[in-house]
Design a protein around this motif. Structure first.
Motif, PDB file in Angstrom:
ATOM      1  N   LEU A  16       0.839  -1.208   0.000  1.00  0.00           N
ATOM      2  CA  LEU A  16       0.000   0.000   0.000  1.00  0.00           C
ATOM      3  C   LEU A  16       0.871   1.255   0.000  1.00  0.00           C
ATOM      4  O   LEU A  16       0.616   2.198  -0.746  1.00  0.00           O
ATOM      5  CB  LEU A  16      -0.951  -0.010   1.198  1.00  0.00           C
ATOM      6  N   ARG A  17       1.914   1.266   0.832  1.00  0.00           N
ATOM      7  CA  ARG A  17       2.807   2.428   0.878  1.00  0.00           C
ATOM      8  C   ARG A  17       3.528   2.615  -0.453  1.00  0.00           C
ATOM      9  O   ARG A  17       3.661   3.738  -0.953  1.00  0.00           O
ATOM     10  CB  ARG A  17       3.799   2.266   2.023  1.00  0.00           C
ATOM     11  N   ALA A  18       3.980   1.513  -1.048  1.00  0.00           N
ATOM     12  CA  ALA A  18       4.662   1.604  -2.335  1.00  0.00           C
ATOM     13  C   ALA A  18       3.703   2.090  -3.421  1.00  0.00           C
ATOM     14  O   ALA A  18       4.068   2.935  -4.247  1.00  0.00           O
ATOM     15  CB  ALA A  18       5.261   0.249  -2.710  1.00  0.00           C
ATOM     16  N   PHE A  19       2.489   1.578  -3.410  1.00  0.00           N
ATOM     17  CA  PHE A  19       1.505   2.004  -4.411  1.00  0.00           C
ATOM     18  C   PHE A  19       1.191   3.488  -4.257  1.00  0.00           C
ATOM     19  O   PHE A  19       1.106   4.226  -5.243  1.00  0.00           O
ATOM     20  CB  PHE A  19       0.224   1.167  -4.293  1.00  0.00           C
ATOM     21  N   ALA A  20       1.035   3.942  -3.021  1.00  0.00           N
ATOM     22  CA  ALA A  20       0.779   5.369  -2.778  1.00  0.00           C
ATOM     23  C   ALA A  20       1.924   6.218  -3.324  1.00  0.00           C
ATOM     24  O   ALA A  20       1.695   7.268  -3.937  1.00  0.00           O
ATOM     25  CB  ALA A  20       0.582   5.623  -1.287  1.00  0.00           C
ATOM     26  N   ALA A  21       3.152   5.760  -3.137  1.00  0.00           N
ATOM     27  CA  ALA A  21       4.305   6.500  -3.661  1.00  0.00           C
ATOM     28  C   ALA A  21       4.249   6.594  -5.176  1.00  0.00           C
ATOM     29  O   ALA A  21       4.510   7.661  -5.755  1.00  0.00           O
ATOM     30  CB  ALA A  21       5.599   5.832  -3.201  1.00  0.00           C
ATOM     31  N   VAL A  22       3.891   5.493  -5.844  1.00  0.00           N
ATOM     32  CA  VAL A  22       3.789   5.497  -7.311  1.00  0.00           C
ATOM     33  C   VAL A  22       2.675   6.442  -7.755  1.00  0.00           C
ATOM     34  O   VAL A  22       2.853   7.241  -8.677  1.00  0.00           O
ATOM     35  CB  VAL A  22       3.564   4.070  -7.856  1.00  0.00           C
ATOM     36  N   LEU A  47      12.796   2.864  -8.458  1.00  0.00           N
ATOM     37  CA  LEU A  47      12.808   2.113  -7.205  1.00  0.00           C
ATOM     38  C   LEU A  47      13.337   2.976  -6.060  1.00  0.00           C
ATOM     39  O   LEU A  47      12.773   2.975  -4.954  1.00  0.00           O
ATOM     40  CB  LEU A  47      13.644   0.840  -7.369  1.00  0.00           C
ATOM     41  N   ALA A  48      14.370   3.745  -6.332  1.00  0.00           N
ATOM     42  CA  ALA A  48      14.933   4.621  -5.293  1.00  0.00           C
ATOM     43  C   ALA A  48      13.904   5.672  -4.860  1.00  0.00           C
ATOM     44  O   ALA A  48      13.762   5.956  -3.660  1.00  0.00           O
ATOM     45  CB  ALA A  48      16.202   5.287  -5.800  1.00  0.00           C
ATOM     46  N   ASP A  49      13.171   6.248  -5.831  1.00  0.00           N
ATOM     47  CA  ASP A  49      12.150   7.251  -5.504  1.00  0.00           C
ATOM     48  C   ASP A  49      11.008   6.636  -4.695  1.00  0.00           C
ATOM     49  O   ASP A  49      10.495   7.250  -3.764  1.00  0.00           O
ATOM     50  CB  ASP A  49      11.578   7.882  -6.773  1.00  0.00           C
ATOM     51  N   ILE A  50      10.607   5.426  -5.074  1.00  0.00           N
ATOM     52  CA  ILE A  50       9.516   4.744  -4.372  1.00  0.00           C
ATOM     53  C   ILE A  50       9.928   4.456  -2.934  1.00  0.00           C
ATOM     54  O   ILE A  50       9.161   4.687  -1.991  1.00  0.00           O
ATOM     55  CB  ILE A  50       9.095   3.459  -5.119  1.00  0.00           C
ATOM     56  N   ALA A  51      11.172   3.967  -2.762  1.00  0.00           N
ATOM     57  CA  ALA A  51      11.670   3.687  -1.410  1.00  0.00           C
ATOM     58  C   ALA A  51      11.711   4.964  -0.581  1.00  0.00           C
ATOM     59  O   ALA A  51      11.254   4.986   0.569  1.00  0.00           O
ATOM     60  CB  ALA A  51      13.049   3.044  -1.486  1.00  0.00           C
ATOM     61  N   GLY A 102       9.216   5.529   2.522  1.00  0.00           N
ATOM     62  CA  GLY A 102       9.907   5.255   3.774  1.00  0.00           C
ATOM     63  C   GLY A 102      10.295   3.801   3.918  1.00  0.00           C
ATOM     64  O   GLY A 102      10.611   3.341   5.017  1.00  0.00           O
ATOM     65  N   LEU A 103      10.282   3.060   2.810  1.00  0.00           N
ATOM     66  CA  LEU A 103      10.628   1.644   2.831  1.00  0.00           C
ATOM     67  C   LEU A 103      12.095   1.448   2.473  1.00  0.00           C
ATOM     68  O   LEU A 103      12.704   2.297   1.808  1.00  0.00           O
ATOM     69  CB  LEU A 103       9.772   0.875   1.822  1.00  0.00           C
ATOM     70  N   LYS A 104      12.663   0.328   2.888  1.00  0.00           N
ATOM     71  CA  LYS A 104      13.985  -0.067   2.424  1.00  0.00           C
ATOM     72  C   LYS A 104      13.858  -0.391   0.942  1.00  0.00           C
ATOM     73  O   LYS A 104      12.803  -0.835   0.479  1.00  0.00           O
ATOM     74  CB  LYS A 104      14.471  -1.291   3.185  1.00  0.00           C
ATOM     75  N   VAL A 105      14.940  -0.197   0.194  1.00  0.00           N
ATOM     76  CA  VAL A 105      14.912  -0.439  -1.253  1.00  0.00           C
ATOM     77  C   VAL A 105      14.487  -1.873  -1.549  1.00  0.00           C
ATOM     78  O   VAL A 105      13.677  -2.106  -2.451  1.00  0.00           O
ATOM     79  CB  VAL A 105      16.285  -0.108  -1.892  1.00  0.00           C
ATOM     80  N   LYS A 106      14.996  -2.829  -0.785  1.00  0.00           N
ATOM     81  CA  LYS A 106      14.638  -4.233  -0.998  1.00  0.00           C
ATOM     82  C   LYS A 106      13.133  -4.439  -0.816  1.00  0.00           C
ATOM     83  O   LYS A 106      12.477  -5.093  -1.633  1.00  0.00           O
ATOM     84  CB  LYS A 106      15.408  -5.125  -0.034  1.00  0.00           C
ATOM     85  N   ASP A 107      12.559  -3.878   0.264  1.00  0.00           N
ATOM     86  CA  ASP A 107      11.119  -4.019   0.524  1.00  0.00           C
ATOM     87  C   ASP A 107      10.290  -3.314  -0.545  1.00  0.00           C
ATOM     88  O   ASP A 107       9.252  -3.820  -0.973  1.00  0.00           O
ATOM     89  CB  ASP A 107      10.776  -3.475   1.909  1.00  0.00           C
ATOM     90  N   ALA A 108      10.770  -2.148  -0.984  1.00  0.00           N
ATOM     91  CA  ALA A 108      10.066  -1.422  -2.045  1.00  0.00           C
ATOM     92  C   ALA A 108      10.084  -2.229  -3.339  1.00  0.00           C
ATOM     93  O   ALA A 108       9.086  -2.283  -4.066  1.00  0.00           O
ATOM     94  CB  ALA A 108      10.695  -0.046  -2.252  1.00  0.00           C
TER      95      ALA A 108
END
Length: 167
Positions: free
Chosen positions: A17-23, A30-34, A38-44
């Motif tokens: 949900l957080r990643a989708f909101a960022a998009v 990937l770096a912008d989404i992370a 507020g997620l780690k790059v791997k989690d994003a």
């Protein structure tokens, strides 16, 4: 294929949900989404992969998928007239507290479950109302009582008669 169920399933997980909101808010790499989520790059990256699988995100850089066809499908399947929070398809989810809205919902159920001026045995009334109650907050006995109390069903001589709805 993106379905309402797949959207809910994909967005039910907080990281996705957080990643989708960022998009949606414009992050594409990937770096912008992370950073935006507020997620780690791997989690994003994991979340972004799952969102792509669900059909919610597409392209490189990432952008929200076109969900207009899904929204149109949802809109077509939702009942009109403020019934949507309480009725889904032919299922009664809950009843509002406000009397006028409650009556409107019960009229909707009665008009779809019964034919006016037709007599029904209690067993058939129960079967038809059980189908409406499956998965909702009410049971068929309570629903039947409400319909009788409002005069949408009349009871007498061991039979029930569906009443015509007011115009």
């Amino acid at each position: 294929m993106t379905t309402p169920e797949s959207v809910v399933r994909a967005l039910a997980e907080p990281t996705r949900l957080r990643a989708f909101a960022a998009v949606v808010l414009g992050a594409g790499t990937l770096a912008d989404i992370a950073a935006a989520s507020g997620l780690k790059v791997k989690d994003a990256g994991t979340a972004l992969s799952k969102l792509r699988e669900a059909g919610l995100v597409e392209g490189e850089p990432a952008r929200p998928a076109d969900l207009k066809p899904l929204a149109a499908t949802l809109t077509e399947s939702m009942p009109a007239g403020g019934l949507a929070p309480f009725v889904r398809g032919d299922k009664l989810i809950s009843l509002p507290v406000a009397h006028e809205r409650r009556r409107k919902i019960l009229e909707h159920v009665a008009s779809h479950a019964f034919t006016p001026q037709t007599y029904y045995e209690e067993k058939e009334i129960n079967e038809r109302l059980k189908a409406w109650c499956d998965g909702g907050e009410l049971d068929h006995v309570t629903l039947r009582r409400y319909l009788v109390d409002l005069g949408l069903l009349e009871r007498g001589g061991g039979l029930y008669q569906a009443q015509p709805l007011p115009m």
